[in-house]
Write a protein that holds these residues in place. Structure first.
Motif, PDB file in Angstrom:
ATOM      1  N   ILE A   1       0.840  -1.198   0.000  1.00 56.87           N
ATOM      2  CA  ILE A   1       0.000   0.000   0.000  1.00 56.87           C
ATOM      3  C   ILE A   1       0.877   1.251   0.000  1.00 56.87           C
ATOM      4  O   ILE A   1       1.953   1.276   0.600  1.00 56.87           O
ATOM      5  CB  ILE A   1      -0.978  -0.002   1.198  1.00 56.87           C
ATOM      6  N   GLU A   2       0.423   2.277  -0.704  1.00 57.63           N
ATOM      7  CA  GLU A   2       1.139   3.551  -0.741  1.00 57.63           C
ATOM      8  C   GLU A   2       0.721   4.399   0.447  1.00 57.63           C
ATOM      9  O   GLU A   2      -0.469   4.533   0.739  1.00 57.63           O
ATOM     10  CB  GLU A   2       0.845   4.302  -2.044  1.00 57.63           C
ATOM     11  N   GLU A   3       1.697   4.941   1.126  1.00 57.54           N
ATOM     12  CA  GLU A   3       1.444   5.849   2.247  1.00 57.54           C
ATOM     13  C   GLU A   3       1.310   7.268   1.694  1.00 57.54           C
ATOM     14  O   GLU A   3       1.807   7.554   0.624  1.00 57.54           O
ATOM     15  CB  GLU A   3       2.615   5.772   3.238  1.00 57.54           C
ATOM     16  N   PRO A   4       0.680   8.168   2.405  1.00 62.96           N
ATOM     17  CA  PRO A   4       0.080   7.969   3.717  1.00 62.96           C
ATOM     18  C   PRO A   4      -1.347   7.428   3.609  1.00 62.96           C
ATOM     19  O   PRO A   4      -2.028   7.662   2.609  1.00 62.96           O
ATOM     20  CB  PRO A   4       0.068   9.369   4.312  1.00 62.96           C
ATOM     21  N   VAL A   5      -1.758   6.726   4.642  1.00 63.24           N
ATOM     22  CA  VAL A   5      -3.141   6.294   4.797  1.00 63.24           C
ATOM     23  C   VAL A   5      -3.578   6.704   6.197  1.00 63.24           C
ATOM     24  O   VAL A   5      -2.736   6.930   7.066  1.00 63.24           O
ATOM     25  CB  VAL A   5      -3.320   4.769   4.600  1.00 63.24           C
ATOM     26  N   PRO A   6      -4.870   6.808   6.431  1.00 63.74           N
ATOM     27  CA  PRO A   6      -5.335   7.178   7.770  1.00 63.74           C
ATOM     28  C   PRO A   6      -4.787   6.220   8.839  1.00 63.74           C
ATOM     29  O   PRO A   6      -4.616   5.025   8.587  1.00 63.74           O
ATOM     30  CB  PRO A   6      -6.854   7.068   7.665  1.00 63.74           C
ATOM     31  N   VAL A   7      -4.526   6.742  10.006  1.00 66.43           N
ATOM     32  CA  VAL A   7      -4.034   5.931  11.130  1.00 66.43           C
ATOM     33  C   VAL A   7      -4.999   4.778  11.362  1.00 66.43           C
ATOM     34  O   VAL A   7      -6.217   4.965  11.406  1.00 66.43           O
ATOM     35  CB  VAL A   7      -3.904   6.788  12.411  1.00 66.43           C
ATOM     36  N   GLY A   8      -4.453   3.557  11.463  1.00 69.82           N
ATOM     37  CA  GLY A   8      -5.255   2.363  11.705  1.00 69.82           C
ATOM     38  C   GLY A   8      -5.938   1.794  10.476  1.00 69.82           C
ATOM     39  O   GLY A   8      -6.637   0.776  10.577  1.00 69.82           O
ATOM     40  N   PHE A   9      -5.745   2.400   9.327  1.00 71.94           N
ATOM     41  CA  PHE A   9      -6.450   1.972   8.111  1.00 71.94           C
ATOM     42  C   PHE A   9      -6.226   0.501   7.787  1.00 71.94           C
ATOM     43  O   PHE A   9      -7.138  -0.193   7.366  1.00 71.94           O
ATOM     44  CB  PHE A   9      -6.023   2.841   6.919  1.00 71.94           C
TER      45      PHE A   9
ATOM     46  N   ARG B   1     -15.220   4.749  -2.757  1.00 68.03           N
ATOM     47  CA  ARG B   1     -14.322   5.899  -2.858  1.00 68.03           C
ATOM     48  C   ARG B   1     -12.878   5.417  -2.873  1.00 68.03           C
ATOM     49  O   ARG B   1     -12.534   4.430  -2.220  1.00 68.03           O
ATOM     50  CB  ARG B   1     -14.557   6.887  -1.726  1.00 68.03           C
ATOM     51  N   THR B   2     -12.048   6.124  -3.618  1.00 66.76           N
ATOM     52  CA  THR B   2     -10.629   5.781  -3.708  1.00 66.76           C
ATOM     53  C   THR B   2      -9.893   6.376  -2.514  1.00 66.76           C
ATOM     54  O   THR B   2     -10.073   7.550  -2.187  1.00 66.76           O
ATOM     55  CB  THR B   2     -10.028   6.323  -5.026  1.00 66.76           C
ATOM     56  N   VAL B   3      -9.046   5.551  -1.871  1.00 66.48           N
ATOM     57  CA  VAL B   3      -8.286   5.988  -0.706  1.00 66.48           C
ATOM     58  C   VAL B   3      -6.816   6.200  -1.061  1.00 66.48           C
ATOM     59  O   VAL B   3      -6.218   7.205  -0.690  1.00 66.48           O
ATOM     60  CB  VAL B   3      -8.416   4.965   0.453  1.00 66.48           C
ATOM     61  N   THR B   4      -6.224   5.256  -1.761  1.00 66.51           N
ATOM     62  CA  THR B   4      -4.808   5.310  -2.111  1.00 66.51           C
ATOM     63  C   THR B   4      -4.559   4.305  -3.231  1.00 66.51           C
ATOM     64  O   THR B   4      -5.492   3.884  -3.910  1.00 66.51           O
ATOM     65  CB  THR B   4      -3.917   5.024  -0.870  1.00 66.51           C
ATOM     66  N   ARG B   5      -3.308   3.900  -3.387  1.00 62.74           N
ATOM     67  CA  ARG B   5      -2.962   2.874  -4.388  1.00 62.74           C
ATOM     68  C   ARG B   5      -2.164   1.765  -3.721  1.00 62.74           C
ATOM     69  O   ARG B   5      -1.602   1.950  -2.644  1.00 62.74           O
ATOM     70  CB  ARG B   5      -2.162   3.480  -5.544  1.00 62.74           C
ATOM     71  N   LEU B   6      -2.106   0.624  -4.412  1.00 62.47           N
ATOM     72  CA  LEU B   6      -1.434  -0.555  -3.870  1.00 62.47           C
ATOM     73  C   LEU B   6      -0.932  -1.404  -5.036  1.00 62.47           C
ATOM     74  O   LEU B   6      -1.620  -1.533  -6.045  1.00 62.47           O
ATOM     75  CB  LEU B   6      -2.431  -1.346  -3.019  1.00 62.47           C
ATOM     76  N   ARG B   7       0.267  -1.968  -4.861  1.00 56.51           N
ATOM     77  CA  ARG B   7       0.785  -2.934  -5.828  1.00 56.51           C
ATOM     78  C   ARG B   7       0.915  -4.265  -5.090  1.00 56.51           C
ATOM     79  O   ARG B   7       1.747  -4.415  -4.207  1.00 56.51           O
ATOM     80  CB  ARG B   7       2.140  -2.515  -6.384  1.00 56.51           C
ATOM     81  N   PRO B   8       0.064  -5.262  -5.440  1.00 55.08           N
ATOM     82  CA  PRO B   8       0.130  -6.562  -4.769  1.00 55.08           C
ATOM     83  C   PRO B   8       1.502  -7.220  -4.934  1.00 55.08           C
ATOM     84  O   PRO B   8       2.258  -6.878  -5.845  1.00 55.08           O
ATOM     85  CB  PRO B   8      -0.944  -7.383  -5.485  1.00 55.08           C
ATOM     86  N   GLY B   9       1.770  -8.191  -4.094  1.00 55.40           N
ATOM     87  CA  GLY B   9       3.063  -8.868  -4.082  1.00 55.40           C
ATOM     88  C   GLY B   9       3.271  -9.912  -5.155  1.00 55.40           C
ATOM     89  O   GLY B   9       4.264 -10.607  -5.138  1.00 55.40           O
TER      90      GLY B   9
ATOM     91  N   LEU C   1      -0.288  -1.632 -10.673  1.00 55.06           N
ATOM     92  CA  LEU C   1      -0.680  -0.753  -9.585  1.00 55.06           C
ATOM     93  C   LEU C   1      -2.197  -0.626  -9.607  1.00 55.06           C
ATOM     94  O   LEU C   1      -2.796  -0.446 -10.676  1.00 55.06           O
ATOM     95  CB  LEU C   1      -0.027   0.620  -9.773  1.00 55.06           C
ATOM     96  N   PHE C   2      -2.831  -0.762  -8.447  1.00 52.37           N
ATOM     97  CA  PHE C   2      -4.282  -0.677  -8.336  1.00 52.37           C
ATOM     98  C   PHE C   2      -4.675   0.489  -7.439  1.00 52.37           C
ATOM     99  O   PHE C   2      -3.953   0.843  -6.512  1.00 52.37           O
ATOM    100  CB  PHE C   2      -4.847  -1.955  -7.691  1.00 52.37           C
ATOM    101  N   ASP C   3      -5.859   1.035  -7.685  1.00 55.57           N
ATOM    102  CA  ASP C   3      -6.483   1.939  -6.728  1.00 55.57           C
ATOM    103  C   ASP C   3      -7.096   1.097  -5.625  1.00 55.57           C
ATOM    104  O   ASP C   3      -7.662   0.030  -5.889  1.00 55.57           O
ATOM    105  CB  ASP C   3      -7.602   2.760  -7.381  1.00 55.57           C
ATOM    106  N   VAL C   4      -6.999   1.566  -4.378  1.00 59.42           N
ATOM    107  CA  VAL C   4      -7.661   0.939  -3.236  1.00 59.42           C
ATOM    108  C   VAL C   4      -8.954   1.705  -3.007  1.00 59.42           C
ATOM    109  O   VAL C   4      -8.936   2.910  -2.772  1.00 59.42           O
ATOM    110  CB  VAL C   4      -6.777   1.021  -1.964  1.00 59.42           C
ATOM    111  N   LEU C   5     -10.069   0.995  -3.098  1.00 64.76           N
ATOM    112  CA  LEU C   5     -11.368   1.603  -2.877  1.00 64.76           C
ATOM    113  C   LEU C   5     -11.995   1.007  -1.617  1.00 64.76           C
ATOM    114  O   LEU C   5     -11.751  -0.159  -1.287  1.00 64.76           O
ATOM    115  CB  LEU C   5     -12.298   1.354  -4.067  1.00 64.76           C
TER     116      LEU C   5
END
Length: 182
Positions: free
Chosen positions: A85-93, A156-164, A170-174
């Motif tokens: 996951i790409e930072e930053p994300v909300p605390v505890g996300f 809603r889109t929160v950030t992006r992530l590239r799975p392992g 690269l994907f959007d995290v919704l």
């Protein structure tokens, strides 16, 4: 078309008899999209995901032909879902307890059956059956039709992530509140 549509629910054990159909449809839908969408990787993914507690599958059938499906599972405390996951994300996300987040891993519909309400029916059926606090899924940023559908369904889109996985895009995290009515 949706008046002739039959939705069926499966757990991991019940889905054993249709695994080859699931894989064949996945390969058809993702044909020509690169190595990440290959048979070997998807077989391993599907096998691993089916072992997750709470794995749920909803299929769409038209005249006994599989035309689409959606599946997912609750994220366990030791989940690797958020790896990459790409930072930053909300605390505890990314904190999970096995009941907080339901992850939709696949939602796909055969090309000839798109834009006829099948994806929406699959989505709404699975989402409506969940009791977790939130839901998540990954969507390619360049998949305009999927992105538009998800937004219209309350995601809603929160950030992006590239799975392992090797070759993973690269994907959007919704995310979405499952109780949200759209």
């Amino acid at each position: 078309m949706t008046e002739n549509l039959t939705l069926r629910h499966y757990g991991a054990a019940e889905s054993e008899g249709i695994i080859e159909q699931l894989i064949a449809l996945y390969l058809e839908v993702h044909a020509g999209q690169g190595d990440f969408y290959g048979e070997d990787r998807y077989r391993r993914q599907l096998s691993a995901h089916r072992q997750r507690d709470g794995w749920a599958l909803v299929t769409a059938w038209l005249n006994e032909e599989l035309i689409g499906y959606v599946y997912g599972f609750p994220l366990a405390p030791d989940t690797r879902w958020w790896d990459g996951i790409e930072e930053p994300v909300p605390v505890g996300f990314t904190e999970e307890d096995g009941h907080r987040t339901f992850a939709i891993s696949e939602l796909l519909v055969r090309a000839a059956s798109r834009r006829q309400g099948v994806a929406r029916a699959l989505h709404d059926d699975l989402v409506g059956s969940r009791h977790e606090e939130r839901m998540t899924l990954l969507a390619r940023p360049d998949n305009g039709p999927a992105q538009a559908a998800y937004r219209s369904w309350g995601w809603r889109t929160v950030t992006r992530l590239r799975p392992g996985w090797p070759e993973a895009p690269l994907f959007d995290v919704l995310t979405r509140d499952p109780g949200m009515k759209k």
